[in-house]
Design an enzyme around this catalytic site. Structure first.
Site, mmCIF file in Angstrom:
data_model
loop_
_atom_site.group_PDB
_atom_site.id
_atom_site.type_symbol
_atom_site.label_atom_id
_atom_site.label_comp_id
_atom_site.label_asym_id
_atom_site.label_seq_id
_atom_site.Cartn_x
_atom_site.Cartn_y
_atom_site.Cartn_z
ATOM 1 N N ASP A 54 59.114 -31.952 -33.901
ATOM 2 C CA ASP A 54 59.054 -32.948 -32.843
ATOM 3 C C ASP A 54 57.933 -32.645 -31.859
ATOM 4 O O ASP A 54 57.334 -31.554 -31.883
ATOM 5 C CB ASP A 54 60.391 -32.988 -32.085
ATOM 6 C CG ASP A 54 61.538 -33.475 -32.958
ATOM 7 O OD1 ASP A 54 61.282 -34.200 -33.926
ATOM 8 O OD2 ASP A 54 62.698 -33.117 -32.649
ATOM 9 N N TYR A 129 63.555 -20.731 -37.780
ATOM 10 C CA TYR A 129 63.049 -21.063 -36.458
ATOM 11 C C TYR A 129 63.411 -19.965 -35.465
ATOM 12 O O TYR A 129 64.393 -19.229 -35.658
ATOM 13 C CB TYR A 129 63.662 -22.370 -35.948
ATOM 14 C CG TYR A 129 63.077 -23.634 -36.526
ATOM 15 C CD1 TYR A 129 62.062 -24.323 -35.864
ATOM 16 C CD2 TYR A 129 63.550 -24.166 -37.726
ATOM 17 C CE1 TYR A 129 61.532 -25.499 -36.376
ATOM 18 C CE2 TYR A 129 63.021 -25.336 -38.250
ATOM 19 C CZ TYR A 129 62.019 -25.999 -37.563
ATOM 20 O OH TYR A 129 61.497 -27.160 -38.089
#
Length: 283
Positions: A54, A129
């Site tokens: 994003d 992540y």
């Protein structure tokens, strides 16, 4: 056509995410535009990425692939002697040209010929992540402001890890995802734990076979409510079980999130893994 694997990283601060969008600066748009320019193509080639990030999210270990007509790589030879250079030599030239034309907040670190059956998205075994957050009373390090989020309240490392245990495993993560038409929200969360690094920054490591939209940041947001004492350690697991968005879950800011690594199977297993990933999952 030859399929090329691109290993890359970027600072997501000034990008409107990975995916190209009209009139917006995106990572995909920058790389595809650079390839079109360097290879003198009529149209930009299409990149397939391991994980779309994003706006504001960073990547250190992103992977993409692109299919290129080998004949177009001749554009890399310039005025060199007419003997045919090896493909590997041309790929090194491509890497250097990319570094020369792209902005400094995105870098392709390596270009290689992908093994047969490789798909950057569907062949992946897992994505890892990291989310970085500081609860220092005086605020975070200003030199790391684009990658470390400051949290105004003190956070308990023990509470964060105790709550994270309730989220592990294969579940329907609808409570932590923005649903997309026709897409499943079933995922296998393989790892979620927190440590404090040498600078006192809290670092969450999050590993799953795949992630749905906003999932990592929503998971982190639910755990922060526990870490600061507003919710009990069982609460994130209770939200997960309800499989519906909860107004108490606040999505953590994008800038603290970074895609660190994408893992793939051995070459012989790439095609089989891609076929498995494409199936519609149910619990």
């Amino acid at each position: 056509m030859v399929r090329l694997r691109l290993d890359l990283g970027y600072d997501g601060t000034d990008f409107s995410g990975w995916a190209k969008q009209p009139d917006l600066r995106t990572v995909q748009g920058e790389i595809e535009g650079a390839l079109r320019r360097i290879l003198r193509l009529d149209a930009a080639p299409d990149l397939t990425v391991a994980g779309r990030t994003d706006a504001g999210v960073h990547a250190r270990g992103q992977v993409a692939h692109v299919d290129i007509d080998p004949a177009t790589l001749v554009a890399l030879d310039g005025n060199r002697p007419p003997e045919e250079p090896a493909l590997d030599e041309r790929l090194v030239r491509l890497l250097r040209r990319l570094a020369g034309v792209m902005p400094t907040d995105v870098r392709v670190h390596r270009v290689t010929v992908a093994p047969e059956g490789f798909d950057a998205r569907f062949s992946a075994l897992s994505r890892r992540y990291a989310y970085r957050i500081s609860d220092a009373p005086g605020g975070g390090d200003p030199l790391r402001r684009n990658e470390v989020v400051w949290h105004a309240r003190p956070l308990s490392l023990e509470a964060l890890n105790a709550a994270a245990v309730h989220l592990l495993g294969e579940h329907d993560f609808a409570a932590f995802c923005k649903k997309r038409e026709g897409a499943t929200t079933i995922r296998e969360l393989q790892r979620l734990d927190w440590v404090r690094d040498e600078a006192g920054v809290l670092v969450a490591t999050v590993v799953a076979d795949a992630f749905c939209h906003s999932m990592v940041r929503a998971l982190v947001g639910s755990l922060l409510a526990v870490g600061e004492g507003r919710q009990p350690v069982e609460w994130p697991g209770q939200v997960l079980a309800r499989a519906a968005r909860d107004s108490g879950v606040h999505v953590a800011p994008a800038r603290g999130l970074c895609l660190e690594e994408v893992r793939y199977p051995e070459p012989a297993e790439l095609a089989r893994r891609a076929a498995m990933t494409r199936r519609v999952r149910t619990l």
